[in-house]
Design a protein around this motif. Structure first.
Motif, PDB file in Angstrom:
ATOM      1  N   LEU A 213      15.657  -1.993   5.236  1.00 54.42           N
ATOM      2  CA  LEU A 213      15.540  -0.848   6.133  1.00 54.42           C
ATOM      3  C   LEU A 213      14.215  -0.111   5.905  1.00 54.42           C
ATOM      4  O   LEU A 213      13.547   0.298   6.863  1.00 54.42           O
ATOM      5  CB  LEU A 213      16.720   0.096   5.931  1.00 54.42           C
ATOM      6  N   ALA A 214      13.804   0.035   4.658  1.00 53.02           N
ATOM      7  CA  ALA A 214      12.522   0.685   4.349  1.00 53.02           C
ATOM      8  C   ALA A 214      11.354  -0.156   4.861  1.00 53.02           C
ATOM      9  O   ALA A 214      10.372   0.394   5.386  1.00 53.02           O
ATOM     10  CB  ALA A 214      12.398   0.911   2.851  1.00 53.02           C
ATOM     11  N   ILE A 215      11.452  -1.477   4.731  1.00 54.65           N
ATOM     12  CA  ILE A 215      10.396  -2.360   5.250  1.00 54.65           C
ATOM     13  C   ILE A 215      10.318  -2.235   6.768  1.00 54.65           C
ATOM     14  O   ILE A 215       9.230  -2.147   7.339  1.00 54.65           O
ATOM     15  CB  ILE A 215      10.639  -3.816   4.812  1.00 54.65           C
ATOM     16  N   PHE A 216      11.481  -2.207   7.436  1.00 51.87           N
ATOM     17  CA  PHE A 216      11.503  -2.047   8.889  1.00 51.87           C
ATOM     18  C   PHE A 216      10.853  -0.725   9.298  1.00 51.87           C
ATOM     19  O   PHE A 216      10.051  -0.680  10.231  1.00 51.87           O
ATOM     20  CB  PHE A 216      12.940  -2.115   9.404  1.00 51.87           C
ATOM     21  N   ALA A 217      11.170   0.359   8.595  1.00 55.09           N
ATOM     22  CA  ALA A 217      10.583   1.660   8.910  1.00 55.09           C
ATOM     23  C   ALA A 217       9.075   1.657   8.666  1.00 55.09           C
ATOM     24  O   ALA A 217       8.315   2.234   9.443  1.00 55.09           O
ATOM     25  CB  ALA A 217      11.256   2.750   8.081  1.00 55.09           C
ATOM     26  N   ALA A 218       8.637   0.983   7.600  1.00 56.87           N
ATOM     27  CA  ALA A 218       7.201   0.921   7.305  1.00 56.87           C
ATOM     28  C   ALA A 218       6.452   0.122   8.366  1.00 56.87           C
ATOM     29  O   ALA A 218       5.356   0.520   8.798  1.00 56.87           O
ATOM     30  CB  ALA A 218       6.973   0.310   5.926  1.00 56.87           C
ATOM     31  N   VAL A 219       7.037  -0.983   8.801  1.00 54.49           N
ATOM     32  CA  VAL A 219       6.394  -1.783   9.855  1.00 54.49           C
ATOM     33  C   VAL A 219       6.348  -0.996  11.155  1.00 54.49           C
ATOM     34  O   VAL A 219       5.343  -1.015  11.874  1.00 54.49           O
ATOM     35  CB  VAL A 219       7.133  -3.129  10.035  1.00 54.49           C
ATOM     36  N   TRP A 220       7.427  -0.270  11.464  1.00 50.83           N
ATOM     37  CA  TRP A 220       7.448   0.560  12.669  1.00 50.83           C
ATOM     38  C   TRP A 220       6.357   1.627  12.595  1.00 50.83           C
ATOM     39  O   TRP A 220       5.639   1.869  13.563  1.00 50.83           O
ATOM     40  CB  TRP A 220       8.825   1.192  12.822  1.00 50.83           C
ATOM     41  N   TRP A 221       6.229   2.267  11.437  1.00 50.17           N
ATOM     42  CA  TRP A 221       5.206   3.308  11.287  1.00 50.17           C
ATOM     43  C   TRP A 221       3.809   2.708  11.380  1.00 50.17           C
ATOM     44  O   TRP A 221       2.933   3.264  12.047  1.00 50.17           O
ATOM     45  CB  TRP A 221       5.388   4.025   9.950  1.00 50.17           C
ATOM     46  N   LEU A 222       3.592   1.563  10.711  1.00 47.96           N
ATOM     47  CA  LEU A 222       2.271   0.930  10.745  1.00 47.96           C
ATOM     48  C   LEU A 222       1.868   0.480  12.144  1.00 47.96           C
ATOM     49  O   LEU A 222       0.688   0.439  12.471  1.00 47.96           O
ATOM     50  CB  LEU A 222       2.228  -0.258   9.788  1.00 47.96           C
ATOM     51  N   SER A 223       2.854   0.137  12.970  1.00 44.82           N
ATOM     52  CA  SER A 223       2.521  -0.313  14.322  1.00 44.82           C
ATOM     53  C   SER A 223       1.904   0.801  15.163  1.00 44.82           C
ATOM     54  O   SER A 223       1.239   0.520  16.154  1.00 44.82           O
ATOM     55  CB  SER A 223       3.763  -0.862  15.023  1.00 44.82           C
ATOM     56  N   GLY A 224       2.086   2.037  14.774  1.00 46.83           N
ATOM     57  CA  GLY A 224       1.525   3.151  15.519  1.00 46.83           C
ATOM     58  C   GLY A 224       0.223   3.686  14.963  1.00 46.83           C
ATOM     59  O   GLY A 224      -0.325   4.647  15.495  1.00 46.83           O
ATOM     60  N   THR A 225      -0.297   3.060  13.910  1.00 47.30           N
ATOM     61  CA  THR A 225      -1.533   3.565  13.316  1.00 47.30           C
ATOM     62  C   THR A 225      -2.745   3.173  14.158  1.00 47.30           C
ATOM     63  O   THR A 225      -2.699   2.262  14.982  1.00 47.30           O
ATOM     64  CB  THR A 225      -1.719   3.024  11.885  1.00 47.30           C
ATOM     65  N   GLU A 226      -3.826   3.846  13.915  1.00 48.23           N
ATOM     66  CA  GLU A 226      -5.080   3.581  14.630  1.00 48.23           C
ATOM     67  C   GLU A 226      -5.576   2.165  14.347  1.00 48.23           C
ATOM     68  O   GLU A 226      -6.140   1.504  15.225  1.00 48.23           O
ATOM     69  CB  GLU A 226      -6.136   4.608  14.212  1.00 48.23           C
ATOM     70  N   TYR A 227      -5.367   1.682  13.132  1.00 51.92           N
ATOM     71  CA  TYR A 227      -5.801   0.334  12.767  1.00 51.92           C
ATOM     72  C   TYR A 227      -5.154  -0.712  13.665  1.00 51.92           C
ATOM     73  O   TYR A 227      -5.807  -1.630  14.144  1.00 51.92           O
ATOM     74  CB  TYR A 227      -5.458   0.059  11.298  1.00 51.92           C
ATOM     75  N   MET A 228      -3.842  -0.574  13.893  1.00 50.01           N
ATOM     76  CA  MET A 228      -3.137  -1.544  14.730  1.00 50.01           C
ATOM     77  C   MET A 228      -3.554  -1.431  16.191  1.00 50.01           C
ATOM     78  O   MET A 228      -3.527  -2.417  16.914  1.00 50.01           O
ATOM     79  CB  MET A 228      -1.628  -1.359  14.610  1.00 50.01           C
ATOM     80  N   GLN A 229      -3.928  -0.235  16.614  1.00 55.23           N
ATOM     81  CA  GLN A 229      -4.334  -0.054  18.007  1.00 55.23           C
ATOM     82  C   GLN A 229      -5.693  -0.698  18.290  1.00 55.23           C
ATOM     83  O   GLN A 229      -6.007  -0.969  19.441  1.00 55.23           O
ATOM     84  CB  GLN A 229      -4.387   1.433  18.354  1.00 55.23           C
ATOM     85  N   THR A 230      -6.478  -0.943  17.242  1.00 50.97           N
ATOM     86  CA  THR A 230      -7.805  -1.529  17.444  1.00 50.97           C
ATOM     87  C   THR A 230      -7.857  -3.014  17.100  1.00 50.97           C
ATOM     88  O   THR A 230      -8.951  -3.560  16.928  1.00 50.97           O
ATOM     89  CB  THR A 230      -8.850  -0.777  16.596  1.00 50.97           C
ATOM     90  N   LEU A 231      -6.715  -3.683  17.008  1.00 53.82           N
ATOM     91  CA  LEU A 231      -6.717  -5.125  16.759  1.00 53.82           C
ATOM     92  C   LEU A 231      -7.261  -5.897  17.948  1.00 53.82           C
ATOM     93  O   LEU A 231      -7.883  -6.943  17.783  1.00 53.82           O
ATOM     94  CB  LEU A 231      -5.311  -5.626  16.419  1.00 53.82           C
ATOM     95  N   VAL A 232      -7.033  -5.390  19.144  1.00 50.23           N
ATOM     96  CA  VAL A 232      -7.552  -6.015  20.359  1.00 50.23           C
ATOM     97  C   VAL A 232      -8.463  -4.999  21.031  1.00 50.23           C
ATOM     98  O   VAL A 232      -8.034  -3.910  21.392  1.00 50.23           O
ATOM     99  CB  VAL A 232      -6.416  -6.430  21.310  1.00 50.23           C
ATOM    100  N   VAL A 233      -9.754  -5.351  21.168  1.00 51.36           N
ATOM    101  CA  VAL A 233     -10.727  -4.468  21.800  1.00 51.36           C
ATOM    102  C   VAL A 233     -11.312  -5.216  22.994  1.00 51.36           C
ATOM    103  O   VAL A 233     -11.826  -6.332  22.856  1.00 51.36           O
ATOM    104  CB  VAL A 233     -11.849  -4.069  20.814  1.00 51.36           C
ATOM    105  N   ASN A 234     -11.216  -4.601  24.177  1.00 46.42           N
ATOM    106  CA  ASN A 234     -11.712  -5.187  25.419  1.00 46.42           C
ATOM    107  C   ASN A 234     -11.148  -6.586  25.652  1.00 46.42           C
ATOM    108  O   ASN A 234     -11.854  -7.495  26.090  1.00 46.42           O
ATOM    109  CB  ASN A 234     -13.241  -5.230  25.442  1.00 46.42           C
ATOM    110  N   GLY A 235      -9.903  -6.787  25.327  1.00 49.07           N
ATOM    111  CA  GLY A 235      -9.249  -8.073  25.550  1.00 49.07           C
ATOM    112  C   GLY A 235      -9.597  -9.142  24.532  1.00 49.07           C
ATOM    113  O   GLY A 235      -9.184 -10.286  24.676  1.00 49.07           O
TER     114      GLY A 235
END
Length: 115
Positions: A64-86
């Motif tokens: 459950l803690a791992i699931f919560a950590a992955v959920w939180w990490l998915s919203g970080t700025e780092y994850m949002q910049t994995l794909v830039v301009n396609g």
């Protein structure tokens, strides 16, 4: 036919209530502060944690803690910049894949490596 209509109205009422709580939107938008102050999420979550402690299910608490950590990490700025301009940024994906492999190895160890 009447039971199908009653069933549809029952489920539509549940869906309407669930949308009214705001929990699905908070989970989708990764609003941790809002989610953990929402009583519709917080009360069942605390009950689940209390139940897992009572049953001494530490493996499930770790999952459950791992699931919560992955959920939180998915919203970080780092994850949002994995794909830039396609285009996939390989230099940013490799650490994510390494971390995912480590977490997967740990979960496999929890389930199969311990007696």
């Amino acid at each position: 036919m009447a039971s199908a209509a009653a069933s549809d109205s029952f489920f539509s009422g549940i869906v309407t209530w669930l949308q009214g709580t705001g929990v699905p939107h908070q989970i989708k938008e990764v609003d941790a502060a809002g989610l953990f102050t929402n009583p519709y999420f917080l009360v069942p979550f605390i009950a689940l944690i209390g139940y897992l402690i009572w049953k001494q299910s530490f493996t499930e608490m770790i999952i459950l803690a791992i699931f919560a950590a992955v959920w939180w990490l998915s919203g970080t700025e780092y994850m949002q910049t994995l794909v830039v301009n396609g285009e996939l940024q390989v230099n940013k994906v490799l650490p994510v894949l390494g971390g995912a492999a480590a977490v997967l190895g740990f979960v496999i160890y929890l389930f199969f490596g311990r007696s």
